[in-house]
Scaffold this motif. Structure first.
Motif: not given
Length: 228
Positions: A166, A162, A51, A78-80, A146-149, A130, A126
């Motif tokens: 945002e 990221k 994360q 991508s979400t880290s 947003k689920s896949r950025y 989410g 995070v």
């Protein structure tokens, strides 16, 4: 998501830093992984999907900036969240870090309590992101998934770092609303995270390069708004 399940990857070529920081984070129940160079870090990050990734800037062969840039090209990461841990506090270093796609900057040496507090604040983002509902605006030529950025412009998909994602999602959520710089800082970076004054400007410029200048308007002395 509980803290005990959260994975943190520490990357530094100095073992004493890895031991000190790793020890203090493990005490808080985090699952800590370590790497001593950028290439090893990328391999490990793909394996464990942390994360949070904490990168030292000054490393031989492949420095933290290069490592961050490479990680931001990998969809699986991508979400880290990526934060730099560095002894260099100069403004140009921070700008270079944000240009590379970093989310935050932590200056060392840092007291254990301060470090843990910063890490927890970063990881709360995070969970917050989410939990955010998808934005559905059928009137726009831009779609945000947003689920896949993923950002889709006129049917073409693009991946954004990221923080850029945002920031765009925030402006996009309320078209024509002027978001002040303070609102943007507090929402995207958190009011307890210290970032440079030019951080927002750097991210806005990079967004304009990718989606087009016409979508984000600067309101001088106030902030920015999304126009579509």
């Amino acid at each position: 998501m509980g803290e005990a399940q959260q994975k943190i990857l520490l990357v530094d070529d100095e073992n004493d830093i890895l031991e000190f920081v790793g020890y203090n984070l493990k005490k808080e129940g985090f699952d800590v992984y370590t790497a001593t160079n950028g290439r090893e870090a990328i391999r490990l990050a793909l394996d464990v999907r942390p994360q949070l990734i904490i990168l030292d800037v000054m490393m031989p062969e492949m420095d933290g900036i290069e490592t961050c840039e490479e990680m931001r090209k990998i969809p699986e990461l991508s979400t880290s969240i990526i934060a730099f841990l560095t002894a260099r506090g100069e403004d140009y270093s921070q700008i270079a870090g944000f240009e590379a796609g970093a989310d935050d900057y932590i200056t060392k040496p840092t007291k254990p309590k301060v470090l843990v507090s910063r890490v927890k604040a970063l990881l709360r983002r995070v969970e917050h992101v989410g939990a955010t509902e998808a934005i559905d605006r059928s009137d726009s030529s831009i779609v945000i998934d947003k689920s896949r950025y993923i950002v889709v412009k006129n049917g073409v998909e693009m991946e954004l770092p990221k923080k850029e994602f945002e920031l765009l999602a925030l402006l996009y959520s309320k078209p024509q609303k002027v978001f002040t710089r303070e609102e943007i800082f507090n929402t995207i970076w958190g009011d307890n995270v210290i970032v440079g004054d030019r951080t927002i400007d750097v991210h806005i410029r990079k967004l304009r390069e990718k989606i087009g200048d016409e979508y984000i308007k600067t309101i001088k002395g106030v902030g920015y708004k999304f126009v579509d």
